[in-house]
Design a protein around this motif. Structure first.
Motif, mmCIF file in Angstrom:
data_model
loop_
_atom_site.group_PDB
_atom_site.id
_atom_site.type_symbol
_atom_site.label_atom_id
_atom_site.label_comp_id
_atom_site.label_asym_id
_atom_site.label_seq_id
_atom_site.Cartn_x
_atom_site.Cartn_y
_atom_site.Cartn_z
ATOM 1 N N GLU A 9 0.843 -1.191 0.000
ATOM 2 C CA GLU A 9 0.000 0.000 0.000
ATOM 3 C C GLU A 9 0.879 1.242 0.000
ATOM 4 O O GLU A 9 1.686 1.448 0.895
ATOM 5 N N VAL A 10 0.722 2.072 -1.032
ATOM 6 C CA VAL A 10 1.527 3.286 -1.146
ATOM 7 C C VAL A 10 0.759 4.518 -0.687
ATOM 8 O O VAL A 10 1.363 5.567 -0.419
ATOM 9 N N GLU A 11 -0.555 4.412 -0.635
ATOM 10 C CA GLU A 11 -1.404 5.403 0.005
ATOM 11 C C GLU A 11 -2.748 4.718 0.257
ATOM 12 O O GLU A 11 -3.007 3.652 -0.319
ATOM 13 N N PRO A 12 -3.577 5.266 1.119
ATOM 14 C CA PRO A 12 -4.817 4.562 1.466
ATOM 15 C C PRO A 12 -5.626 4.156 0.234
ATOM 16 O O PRO A 12 -5.964 4.992 -0.613
ATOM 17 N N ASP A 57 4.438 -3.670 -10.695
ATOM 18 C CA ASP A 57 3.460 -2.997 -11.543
ATOM 19 C C ASP A 57 3.240 -1.599 -10.978
ATOM 20 O O ASP A 57 2.763 -1.464 -9.843
ATOM 21 N N PRO A 58 3.580 -0.533 -11.713
ATOM 22 C CA PRO A 58 3.248 0.810 -11.226
ATOM 23 C C PRO A 58 1.745 0.974 -11.022
ATOM 24 O O PRO A 58 0.941 0.169 -11.518
ATOM 25 N N ARG A 59 1.356 2.004 -10.304
ATOM 26 C CA ARG A 59 -0.082 2.228 -10.101
ATOM 27 C C ARG A 59 -0.797 2.317 -11.449
ATOM 28 O O ARG A 59 -0.270 2.857 -12.428
ATOM 29 N N SER A 60 -1.968 1.748 -11.490
ATOM 30 C CA SER A 60 -2.814 1.690 -12.691
ATOM 31 C C SER A 60 -2.244 0.817 -13.796
ATOM 32 O O SER A 60 -2.695 0.886 -14.944
ATOM 33 N N HIS A 61 -1.244 -0.008 -13.477
ATOM 34 C CA HIS A 61 -0.690 -0.986 -14.418
ATOM 35 C C HIS A 61 -0.928 -2.390 -13.863
ATOM 36 O O HIS A 61 -0.868 -2.613 -12.651
ATOM 37 N N GLY A 62 -1.139 -3.350 -14.759
ATOM 38 C CA GLY A 62 -1.147 -4.748 -14.377
ATOM 39 C C GLY A 62 -2.068 -5.066 -13.225
ATOM 40 O O GLY A 62 -3.257 -4.751 -13.241
ATOM 41 N N ARG A 63 -1.482 -5.684 -12.177
ATOM 42 C CA ARG A 63 -2.269 -6.120 -11.032
ATOM 43 C C ARG A 63 -2.317 -5.087 -9.913
ATOM 44 O O ARG A 63 -2.888 -5.353 -8.847
ATOM 45 N N SER A 64 -1.732 -3.926 -10.128
ATOM 46 C CA SER A 64 -1.832 -2.852 -9.139
ATOM 47 C C SER A 64 -3.199 -2.177 -9.222
ATOM 48 O O SER A 64 -3.944 -2.347 -10.192
ATOM 49 N N THR A 65 -3.519 -1.403 -8.197
ATOM 50 C CA THR A 65 -4.809 -0.713 -8.148
ATOM 51 C C THR A 65 -4.965 0.249 -9.326
ATOM 52 O O THR A 65 -4.049 1.021 -9.630
ATOM 53 N N ILE A 66 -6.112 0.170 -9.987
ATOM 54 C CA ILE A 66 -6.462 1.150 -11.013
ATOM 55 C C ILE A 66 -7.073 2.350 -10.295
ATOM 56 O O ILE A 66 -8.052 2.214 -9.557
ATOM 57 N N THR A 67 -6.495 3.511 -10.497
ATOM 58 C CA THR A 67 -6.927 4.706 -9.785
ATOM 59 C C THR A 67 -6.825 5.920 -10.688
ATOM 60 O O THR A 67 -5.966 5.965 -11.576
ATOM 61 N N GLN A 69 -6.052 8.713 -9.414
ATOM 62 C CA GLN A 69 -5.126 9.571 -8.679
ATOM 63 C C GLN A 69 -3.679 9.218 -9.002
ATOM 64 O O GLN A 69 -3.314 8.041 -9.083
ATOM 65 N N GLY A 70 -2.852 10.224 -9.189
ATOM 66 C CA GLY A 70 -1.409 10.023 -9.233
ATOM 67 C C GLY A 70 -0.861 9.356 -10.464
ATOM 68 O O GLY A 70 0.210 8.735 -10.407
ATOM 69 N N ASN A 71 -1.549 9.473 -11.591
ATOM 70 C CA ASN A 71 -1.051 8.872 -12.821
ATOM 71 C C ASN A 71 -0.096 9.831 -13.524
ATOM 72 O O ASN A 71 -0.360 10.369 -14.597
ATOM 73 N N ASP A 72 1.023 10.045 -12.866
ATOM 74 C CA ASP A 72 2.081 10.918 -13.345
ATOM 75 C C ASP A 72 3.385 10.411 -12.753
ATOM 76 O O ASP A 72 3.401 9.612 -11.820
ATOM 77 N N TYR A 73 4.502 10.896 -13.270
ATOM 78 C CA TYR A 73 5.781 10.312 -12.874
ATOM 79 C C TYR A 73 6.353 10.928 -11.606
ATOM 80 O O TYR A 73 7.220 10.319 -10.968
ATOM 81 N N LEU A 80 7.814 4.465 -5.895
ATOM 82 C CA LEU A 80 9.004 3.618 -5.902
ATOM 83 C C LEU A 80 9.730 3.688 -4.564
ATOM 84 O O LEU A 80 10.146 2.655 -4.014
ATOM 85 N N GLN A 81 9.864 4.889 -4.034
ATOM 86 C CA GLN A 81 10.529 5.039 -2.736
ATOM 87 C C GLN A 81 9.780 4.282 -1.643
ATOM 88 O O GLN A 81 10.396 3.635 -0.779
ATOM 89 N N LYS A 82 8.463 4.312 -1.694
ATOM 90 C CA LYS A 82 7.665 3.619 -0.681
ATOM 91 C C LYS A 82 7.810 2.110 -0.801
ATOM 92 O O LYS A 82 7.844 1.394 0.210
ATOM 93 N N VAL A 83 7.898 1.608 -2.018
ATOM 94 C CA VAL A 83 8.105 0.176 -2.218
ATOM 95 C C VAL A 83 9.473 -0.239 -1.684
ATOM 96 O O VAL A 83 9.601 -1.248 -0.967
#
Length: 274
Positions: A9-12, A57-67, A69-73, A80-83
């Motif tokens: 979990e990288v944010e709630p 899988d970055p956010r909104s990719h693959g098996r990560s949460t589709i959201t 929010q935060g679809n930017d680099y 990445l830092q949180k992972v």
């Protein structure tokens, strides 16, 4: 062999899918625009024999949460830092492909290079667009990039057509089998078209030349660029990042099409920086 798949979990409410396989010095593989951990299957198979191999899988990719929010680099760099923090990873080699390189450079922008051992950057210019077409290494002519965004990335059919054309024209050098092309397109479609459009524009308007230069000055760095870029990319990188090694191989998806040769190149780089 240690093998683990987890959701971090990288944010709630937003979790990233991460595979953590093998033991040894860590390497972290980050896929590009709309792609997934699965494109790195041959790298995971090879490097997990000798390294702790993490692929996400970055956010909104693959098996990560589709959201939405935060679809930017900027956000992807923070993710990445949180992972890395959640997995207690330090002194890793970060391997970014395509827009995954933007995630790596954004991480450097925010957090520096102290906890990174080395960098492998696969086929991505630090600045995607330039009016100095023919002199700077860029993703393509400005009008072509604008047309891709306007004409293709605003409905599902357009996304399928865009990825299909890119796969056959840029990503590989041989003729793809029908099932191979279907698989590549399927990977991309795990990211909805409306999020793909946002990521595309965020990536194209990024400028990480300063971070690319800083990274190559601070830690061992290698670029692997597609052969069709070599004439422009090699002199461009030699000027911007003179301390970095630059190799050329295949097309944009060279680590999939030419996996043995790619793994050999990366293996040599890793061995040289022990």
């Amino acid at each position: 062999m240690k093998k683990n798949a987890a959701y971090i979990e990288v944010e709630p409410g937003i979790e990233l899918f991460v595979q953590d396989i093998g033991t040894g010095d860590p390497i972290v593989l980050i896929p590009g625009f709309t792609f997934t951990t699965e494109v790195f299957s041959e790298q995971v198979r090879h490097f997990s024999k000798t390294h702790r191999t993490i692929v996400m899988d970055p956010r909104s990719h693959g098996r990560s949460t589709i959201t939405v929010q935060g679809n930017d680099y900027v956000t992807h760099g923070t993710d990445l830092q949180k992972v890395l923090k959640a997995l207690k990873i330090k002194n890793a080699t970060l391997i970014g492909w395509s827009f995954g390189c933007l995630t790596v450079w954004e991480y450097i922008r925010q957090f520096g290079t102290d906890d990174i051992k080395s960098l492998v950057l696969i086929d991505m210019p630090p600045k995607s667009l330039s009016l100095q077409q023919g002199q700077d290494w860029v993703e393509g002519p400005l009008d072509d990039m604008a047309a891709a965004y306007t004409n293709y990335l605003h409905h599902p059919q357009g996304q399928r057509e865009f990825i299909s054309a890119y796969a056959t024209g840029v990503m590989v050098q041989r003729e793809l089998k029908e099932e191979e092309l279907a698989w590549i397109v399927e990977q991309s479609l795990k990211t909805p078209y409306y999020i793909a459009a946002n990521l595309f524009s965020a990536g194209l308007f990024s400028d990480y030349r300063e971070e690319a230069a800083k990274g190559s000055e601070s830690i061992p760095t290698m670029f692997i660029v597609a052969e069709h870029w070599a004439e422009t990319a090699v002199p461009y990188l030699s000027k911007l990042t003179p301390n970095a090694a630059v190799k050329t191989l295949g097309g944009h998806l060279m680590f999939w099409e030419h996996s043995d040769k790619f793994n050999e190149i990366v293996e040599g780089f890793l061995q040289g920086n022990k």
